[in-house]
Design a protein around this motif. Structure first.
Motif, PDB file in Angstrom:
ATOM      1  N   LEU A  10     110.848  -9.808 -40.826  1.00  0.00           N
ATOM      2  CA  LEU A  10     111.849 -10.852 -40.995  1.00  0.00           C
ATOM      3  C   LEU A  10     111.182 -12.197 -40.753  1.00  0.00           C
ATOM      4  O   LEU A  10     110.816 -12.535 -39.646  1.00  0.00           O
ATOM      5  CB  LEU A  10     113.011 -10.608 -40.034  1.00  0.00           C
ATOM      6  N   LEU A  11     111.003 -12.946 -41.824  1.00  0.00           N
ATOM      7  CA  LEU A  11     110.243 -14.183 -41.764  1.00  0.00           C
ATOM      8  C   LEU A  11     111.155 -15.363 -41.479  1.00  0.00           C
ATOM      9  O   LEU A  11     112.354 -15.305 -41.664  1.00  0.00           O
ATOM     10  CB  LEU A  11     109.539 -14.445 -43.097  1.00  0.00           C
ATOM     11  N   LEU A  12     110.528 -16.456 -41.091  1.00  0.00           N
ATOM     12  CA  LEU A  12     111.273 -17.694 -40.885  1.00  0.00           C
ATOM     13  C   LEU A  12     111.610 -18.323 -42.222  1.00  0.00           C
ATOM     14  O   LEU A  12     112.686 -18.845 -42.444  1.00  0.00           O
ATOM     15  CB  LEU A  12     110.434 -18.671 -40.061  1.00  0.00           C
ATOM     16  N   HIS A 520     115.487 -18.571 -33.620  1.00  0.00           N
ATOM     17  CA  HIS A 520     115.730 -17.887 -34.892  1.00  0.00           C
ATOM     18  C   HIS A 520     115.072 -16.503 -34.868  1.00  0.00           C
ATOM     19  O   HIS A 520     115.710 -15.495 -35.182  1.00  0.00           O
ATOM     20  CB  HIS A 520     115.176 -18.757 -36.028  1.00  0.00           C
ATOM     21  N   GLU A 521     113.800 -16.450 -34.488  1.00  0.00           N
ATOM     22  CA  GLU A 521     113.086 -15.159 -34.492  1.00  0.00           C
ATOM     23  C   GLU A 521     113.696 -14.194 -33.481  1.00  0.00           C
ATOM     24  O   GLU A 521     113.851 -12.999 -33.764  1.00  0.00           O
ATOM     25  CB  GLU A 521     111.596 -15.358 -34.227  1.00  0.00           C
ATOM     26  N   HIS A 524     116.822 -12.624 -34.773  1.00  0.00           N
ATOM     27  CA  HIS A 524     116.597 -11.555 -35.756  1.00  0.00           C
ATOM     28  C   HIS A 524     116.700 -10.169 -35.120  1.00  0.00           C
ATOM     29  O   HIS A 524     117.080  -9.203 -35.774  1.00  0.00           O
ATOM     30  CB  HIS A 524     115.224 -11.700 -36.413  1.00  0.00           C
ATOM     31  N   GLU A 587     119.111 -13.969 -42.208  1.00  0.00           N
ATOM     32  CA  GLU A 587     118.508 -15.285 -41.972  1.00  0.00           C
ATOM     33  C   GLU A 587     119.549 -16.286 -41.489  1.00  0.00           C
ATOM     34  O   GLU A 587     119.275 -17.106 -40.612  1.00  0.00           O
ATOM     35  CB  GLU A 587     117.835 -15.799 -43.253  1.00  0.00           C
ATOM     36  N   HIS A 652     116.315 -16.217 -47.618  1.00  0.00           N
ATOM     37  CA  HIS A 652     116.596 -17.457 -46.886  1.00  0.00           C
ATOM     38  C   HIS A 652     117.463 -18.380 -47.728  1.00  0.00           C
ATOM     39  O   HIS A 652     117.246 -18.528 -48.927  1.00  0.00           O
ATOM     40  CB  HIS A 652     115.294 -18.186 -46.554  1.00  0.00           C
TER      41      HIS A 652
HETATM   42 ZN   LIG Z   1     113.987 -15.406 -40.408  1.00  0.00          ZN
END
Ligand SMILES: [Zn+2]
Length: 690
Positions: A10-12, A520-521, A524, A587, A652
């Motif tokens: 799960l990316l920013l 945010h991370e 997740h 996201e 996102h």
């Molecule tokens: Zn993310």
């Protein structure tokens, strides 16, 4: 990237894709500095209570048009990304000219080979001949398993599916084999299936492009058109058989343990044994078949499509995947369709930027060792440890105050939070690249050897204990991620710089920047996807049935809210594109949670330092500077084509909605800017998960 993971991280932010394009004329130039807090970005004619994004970013958007060689241009991600890439380029260029160690020679040679477009133009199609000969030798579609295995063995593009080793979703201490759908060239299955006029046009343009690539490879126009029809038939069937991105976000939808015997029953006409032997994977009895329906349909397709159609498909996949290392005509044609037509990019990406990114992907932990020495001081790591601790404490407080959650589930959530591991900057141990041979006069061969090297690295994990210290991003990357199976948050050195993190600004701006990123991370781990895993990384329900019901009601609120946001406007014959509230749910939840808990952490930090949140700097209170700092991370311009593509493919939301969606769900924003209840950014009813 180095796990070739089948379960997504799960990316920013979405990685900003680099075009495959011909050599540009531009020489690298030092990029503009990315500023942490920018008064000149603010559009004072806008009302922050009506459209906060416009207020915080309006002037920046107006005075920063998208450069002709980009499809989106973001104040933080693009400027810092350009800076990191430039610094990396300096290092690669120096290593290519005058290497000072064997490792420098290796990445210098890799970069130099990629840059050698004169050699690439001179060699023409010759480097593809071994792969094309293998494909030509196919006599029976039932021998596809052997052929794909042989292509993979040599590092040639081996399409149709992805195979690798992953953590077992239900027992994260185990590393097992896994296989998942693949084989498409367009950005999403919708491009093949959607019946709207826009997609019909795109399919026609795609048909023209594939035909042109075949003719460049030497086929007659008639032959090329026939081959393209076969490509479209096979890819469309694969698209129809594919599970959608949205459905794949549900971990249960991508977890199906099969015995090898059952896999053979599912796809009897594809010789998986031959394939597994060719890629040299260790012994296993069971594996995760992420998308069983896809493999069932693949079997039907092997029975229905003639051998010549498969040859055309594989030839196309080879040309397409190798386009950046083929002569100029191919590179131009590839740019023309994939970047210009599909994404609205006006000029090709300069070669130095493509090759810098490619070398970072291939040898990231070799290049990164020197990069962090120069650009990531130990002081930065220590400050990050403090910030992460402040955010962890804030999330703990937030969980305790959730009005809807039972004490039992709160306790389980706290346990999971306490088990989150932090990785900051770069790996403790660098990867060893001894097994990768790099030749300065063989750019395509380097790519093939690298593909084999990466696969061997991944497959060697089979049956071994999990190495929690491995990274899924290279050090100069401007991004961050949460990995649910490891329950860890990861912040590469590349993002721990202005405008995200600046030791010279007031805490409010840093908490609005890197603080929200950390929050945010962490969130997740508790979004609709991450919350299905426990603190050990196992897919296991830890909420009570009633709390899960309450949770889903709250996430449904966000699905509806973000689904109403427009990604691209309507035109005469093209309807507006809206965000997919389900695709972006994880996201959006992480953005909302991040904004809330970084704010709590800021209050704690200011209180400890004896400072007031109402203190004023540059005419804004610390509260307001927090929200402005947050919003200015997301200032961006994007081509309409790219925005439409992202609405289908990117989990996102675009910058405008990452900003407005999160602030309108957080009452502290409306109070900070003295908005009236009921104004758009301070609504009567809003959504809250965490
Ligand atoms: Zn993310």
């Amino acid at each position: 990237m180095n796990r070739a993971s089948l379960a997504p991280l799960l990316l920013l932010s979405v990685g900003i894709a680099l075009a495959q394009a011909p050599a540009g004329e531009q020489k690298p130039a030092p990029p503009a500095e990315a500023r942490s807090f920018d008064l000149t970005a603010i559009d004072k004619t806008a009302d922050p209570c009506t459209d906060f994004y416009q207020y915080a970013c309006g002037n920046w958007d107006k005075s920063n048009p998208i450069p002709s060689d980009q499809t989106r241009w973001a104040r933080s991600f693009s400027l810092l990304g350009e800076r990191n890439r430039y610094l990396l380029w300096e290092e690669l260029d120096a290593a290519a000219k005058n290497p000072k160690s064997p490792l420098e020679k290796k990445y210098g040679d890799y970069f130099a080979a990629c840059m050698d477009t004169a050699l690439i133009d001179k060699e023409g199609m010759a480097p593809l001949k071994p792969a094309m000969d293998r494909i030509e030798s196919l006599t029976d579609a039932h021998k596809l398993g052997e052929l794909i295995g042989e292509l993979a063995e040599h590092g040639d593009p081996a399409p149709l599916f992805r195979f690798g080793v992953q953590q077992d979703e239900k027992d994260a201490s185990q590393q097992i084999a896994g296989i998942s759908q693949g084989g498409l060239s367009l950005p999403d299955r919708d491009y093949y299936i959607n019946d709207s006029k826009r997609f019909q046009t795109i399919r026609q343009q795609y048909h023209d492009h594939v035909t042109k690539m075949f003719t460049l490879a030497g086929d007659s126009p008639e032959q090329a058109a026939k081959e393209t029809d076969a490509v479209l038939t096979i890819e469309t069937a694969l698209a129809k058989a594919s599970t959608s991105r949205t459905d794949l976000r549900e971990p249960e939808n991508r977890y199906h343990i099969y015995t090898l015997a059952d896999l053979e029953k599912l796809t009897p006409d594809f010789d998986f044994n031959a394939y597994f032997k060719d890629v040299n994977v260790g012994h296993f009895d069971t594996l995760n078949v992420a998308t069983p329906n896809f493999f069932k349909s693949l079997n039907d397709l092997i029975g229905s499509e003639p051998v010549d159609a498969w040859k055309s498909y594989l030839r196309w996949q080879t040309l397409h995947a190798s386009a950046a290392e083929l002569p100029k005509d191919f590179r131009d044609e590839n740019f023309d369709f994939f970047e210009k037509t599909l994404a609205g990019q006006k000029e090709p990406t300069p070669r130095w930027r493509q090759c810098t990114a490619q070398t970072d992907r291939a040898l990231g932990e070799a290049v990164g060792q020197d990069w962090v020495k120069q650009h990531f001081p130990p002081k930065a790591k220590a400050s990050m440890d403090q910030l992460v601790a402040a955010l962890e404490k804030a999330l703990g407080e937030d969980i305790q105050t959730l009005p809807w959650m039972s004490d039992e589930t709160k306790k389980a959530a706290e346990e999971k939070l306490n088990e989150i591991r932090n990785k900051i900057g770069y790996p403790d141990h660098w990867r060893n690249y001894d097994a990768l041979t790099v030749k300065r006069d063989d750019p395509l061969g380097n790519m093939h050897r690298e593909a084999v090297f990466q696969r061997n690295f991944n497959l060697a994990h089979l049956g071994k204990p999990v190495n929690e210290k491995e990274w899924g991003m290279t050090p100069p990357t401007v991004n961050a991620y949460y990995n649910p199976s490891l329950n860890d948050i990861n912040f590469p050195a590349g993002i721990l710089q202005p405008p995200f993190f600046d030791p010279n600004v007031d805490p409010a701006v840093n908490f609005g920047g890197i603080g929200v990123v950390i929050g945010h991370e962490m969130t997740h781990g508790f979004d609709d996807e991450g919350s299905k895993y426990d603190g050990k990384g196992n897919l296991r329900e830890w909420q009570t049935a009633d709390d899960r019901k309450q949770f889903v009601e709250r996430t449904d609120c966000e699905v509806k809210e973000y689904g109403g946001f427009e990604a691209a406007p309507a035109h005469a014959d093209t309807p507006a594109a809206h965000l997919n509230g389900k695709l972006t749910l994880g996201e959006n939840t992480a953005d909302n949670g991040g904004l809330r808990i970084a704010y709590i952490a800021l209050l704690d930090t200011l209180a400890k330092e004896g400072k007031s949140i109402d203190e004023t700097i540059d005419g804004y209170t610390e509260k307001q500077r927090y929200f402005l700092g947050f919003a200015q991370v997301w200032c961006q311009n994007q081509t309409e084509q790219s925005a439409r593509q992202a609405a289908l493919t990117d989990s996102h939301s675009p910058g405008r909605w990452r900003t407005n969606g999160a602030v309108q769900n957080f009452d502290e924003f409306g109070k900070a800017f003295s908005c009236k209840k009921g104004q758009p950014m301070y609504p009567e009813n809003s959504c809250r998960v965490w």
